[in-house]
Design a protein around this motif. Structure first.
Motif, PDB file in Angstrom:
ATOM      1  N   SER A  18       0.835  -1.211   0.000  1.00  0.00           N
ATOM      2  CA  SER A  18       0.000   0.000   0.000  1.00  0.00           C
ATOM      3  C   SER A  18       0.865   1.254   0.000  1.00  0.00           C
ATOM      4  N   LEU A  60      -2.521  -5.887  -4.567  1.00  0.00           N
ATOM      5  CA  LEU A  60      -3.539  -5.474  -3.592  1.00  0.00           C
ATOM      6  C   LEU A  60      -4.949  -5.739  -4.108  1.00  0.00           C
ATOM      7  N   ILE A 139      -6.627  -0.709   0.983  1.00  0.00           N
ATOM      8  CA  ILE A 139      -5.459  -0.183   1.693  1.00  0.00           C
ATOM      9  C   ILE A 139      -5.864   0.286   3.087  1.00  0.00           C
TER      10      ILE A 139
END
Length: 150
Positions: A18, A60, A139
């Motif tokens: 992140s 992610l 995130i």
């Protein structure tokens, strides 16, 4: 009900990725837009930073946290829905806040002749903003999640 996720990142890994998305990718895109004439040094460096940030965003996107954030209500319990909604609210504030910062820059930039991206760089910057915005709820969830060691 168990859900199969494509990728299960450790919390520490998700947080590190992140940071790459939120720090390295903007530096790569903004730096590339501002200093694209320095091809000898700048172009390879900024391109590398962009790629690192983009790959971090892809990991992610595939992580179980981001998959859970985007799951339908029927697949989430009350706590998970609350966490998701809170992450989306925080994302909204961050995205809108960033847009206002850019807006507040553009007003004097036009009048005072400050740096402004050309069309291609503006498209790249918008793309980076969109990618980071899509990753932002996951995130935020990763940073709010408690580590097992805590």
């Amino acid at each position: 009900m168990t859900m199969n996720y494509p990728l299960r990142l450790k919390l520490r890994t998700a947080r590190a990725l992140s940071l790459l998305v939120l720090v390295v990718m903007p530096i790569g895109y903004l730096g590339g837009a501002m200093w694209d004439d320095t091809a000898v040094f700048g172009w390879p460096l900024f391109t590398l930073l962009r790629l690192i940030g983009l790959f971090a965003a892809v990991f992610l996107f595939l992580d179980s946290r981001n998959q859970r954030i985007n799951a339908p209500d029927t697949m989430l319990d009350e706590r998970e829905r609350s966490e998701r909604d809170s992450a989306y609210r925080a994302s909204h504030y961050g995205i809108v806040g960033t847009m206002f910062v850019v807006l507040f820059y553009t007003i004097p930039a036009k009048a005072l002749g400050w740096w402004f991206p050309d069309r291609d760089s503006a498209i790249d910057l918008l793309s980076a903003f969109a990618i980071a915005s899509l990753a932002l709820p996951g995130i935020i969830t990763a940073w709010r999640e408690r580590s097992i060691e805590d």
